[in-house]
Scaffold this motif. Sequence first.
Motif, mmCIF file in Angstrom:
data_model
loop_
_atom_site.group_PDB
_atom_site.id
_atom_site.type_symbol
_atom_site.label_atom_id
_atom_site.label_comp_id
_atom_site.label_asym_id
_atom_site.label_seq_id
_atom_site.Cartn_x
_atom_site.Cartn_y
_atom_site.Cartn_z
ATOM 1 N N TRP A 236 25.621 39.545 35.605
ATOM 2 C CA TRP A 236 26.736 40.078 36.404
ATOM 3 C C TRP A 236 26.441 39.964 37.901
ATOM 4 C CZ3 TRP A 236 26.432 44.996 39.072
ATOM 5 C CH2 TRP A 236 27.645 45.415 39.643
ATOM 6 N N TRP A 239 26.479 36.075 38.991
ATOM 7 C CA TRP A 239 27.622 35.237 38.648
ATOM 8 C C TRP A 239 28.348 34.783 39.910
ATOM 9 C CZ3 TRP A 239 28.605 33.025 34.154
ATOM 10 C CH2 TRP A 239 29.870 32.453 33.947
ATOM 11 N N ALA A 244 33.631 39.176 38.780
ATOM 12 C CA ALA A 244 32.668 39.520 37.727
ATOM 13 C C ALA A 244 32.810 40.999 37.427
ATOM 14 C CB ALA A 244 31.241 39.188 38.167
ATOM 15 N N LEU A 246 31.417 44.285 34.848
ATOM 16 C CA LEU A 246 30.312 44.752 34.010
ATOM 17 C C LEU A 246 30.707 46.034 33.309
ATOM 18 C CD1 LEU A 246 27.232 44.641 33.197
ATOM 19 C CD2 LEU A 246 26.826 46.119 35.184
ATOM 20 N N ARG A 291 33.149 42.106 42.587
ATOM 21 C CA ARG A 291 32.208 42.475 41.532
ATOM 22 C C ARG A 291 32.384 43.968 41.269
ATOM 23 N NH1 ARG A 291 28.427 38.814 40.743
ATOM 24 N NH2 ARG A 291 28.662 38.117 42.906
#
Length: 493
Positions: A236, A239, A244, A246, A291
Amino acid sequence: MTPTTAAVAGLATDVHLPDGDGPFPAVLVRTPYDRRRHRAELRGWARRGFAALAQDVRGRHASPGEWHPYRNEAADGAATVRWIRRQPWSDGRVVAAGGSYAAHCALVLGTGADPDARADAVVAAVPALGAAETAREPSGPERLLARAAWWAAHGDRPDSDEAALERALAADPALLTHLPLTGLPERLGRDLPSWPGLWRRRGRGRLLADAERAGVPLLAVGGHHDHFTEDTVALWRRWGGPSARLLLGPWGHALGSAPGADADPAHRVNLGDLYARWARRALDGHLAPSRHGAVALGGSPRWLPAGMEGVPRTQDLRLLRGARFTADPARPVRSGDLTVPADGPPDRCLLVTPPLPCPLDVVGPVRVRLRAGADTPSADWAARLVALTPGGRAERLAVGVVRRDRPAGERAGFTVQLGRLSRRLAAGVRLRLEIAGHHFPAHARNPHTGDDPVTAVRLLASRREVDPAGVALRLPVLTTPVAPTDPAKEILR
């Protein structure tokens, strides 16, 4: 619609199409664990408007060829994606999805260089990144029990026998103690020509390096009680795609169907529904380019934003016994036994904290700093952290093992990484820290001869000395209140 079976890229593939005329986005699961196990999952995807495919990888179950783990997945998966995009029911968009080894199959499709054969989004649950990553800890020690179970069940055969190692251990409880470990196939009564080669693979990080160049969205899912937790988080973090996400719960390798003792009802998640909603938003370009994610705080009903970590705090420790101990591979500290011998020569160093005066939220990587030495030039150092409740129950929290090759008798400082915790520790809990020379059979025994533990045929005892004043247990503690989050909102935003 009733699923059909086709030979796609020469491999057995079940195809389940939604009702209606289409065209549809597709979801592809490539697995060594029998595509037929995924039929309920395919129906679920189809109900949500996806053409769903499950494929036996080369050499497994109904697919022809020879089974070589991790060797053919990129090429075979790429050929399958090209086939999907040529079908009249396909709108050209493909989601690669899977768990464990099947997550590896999905990831190589999300990181491929050819855009015509690359998936448009990836769902990777408890990802097995590669042979070298699954076989060893980053610090070197071999993950014996998990790999022996997997190879006994799936290695060098077209089908699976999930209980193979369990039956073998019932017949011979000392099965994994026999030397050399390369002789395990013979003791299992199985032909496993790929078993010795597994331990020769030492190149780690290839898939993570490819992940940095990925250009598609990722959903990484894992559990705090899974042996691939660190790999899931690293995937994660590294990436390179536009987004991304998680999701980490208080689960084992089977995710929600294997909750840990610290799981709360609030940690139940309908993963199938979440995957489908995320996939739709990923394909439609509706995910924020960022993210994000959610991490469950075990021992509480809370979810926290992914990426949040506590401040390292050193815990007070008192030596109980074993500043000098003997690490004897003929009588190793057992990985599945939290009982500590109360008499006889010590086989580990034991330290304990005072009872916690208030609850402690521990979120992030746990580390132990040691100053210690061994009288053998090769030595493993296993650090195990155990929670002791006021009622007398012991629960393993974290374990780390590091291999050190140093001059005999040299005392030096070094750090053992115990992995990642996300856990609320109740007031009154004491923490027991065990420092040992082995963590068997989860990890192979260091024979202390300097020989490779996989091929060694001779064992030596190793005398250890730990400086109690040089032991520092550092826990990442949340020091300020953190607002809880909703996992679905974090994954879908």
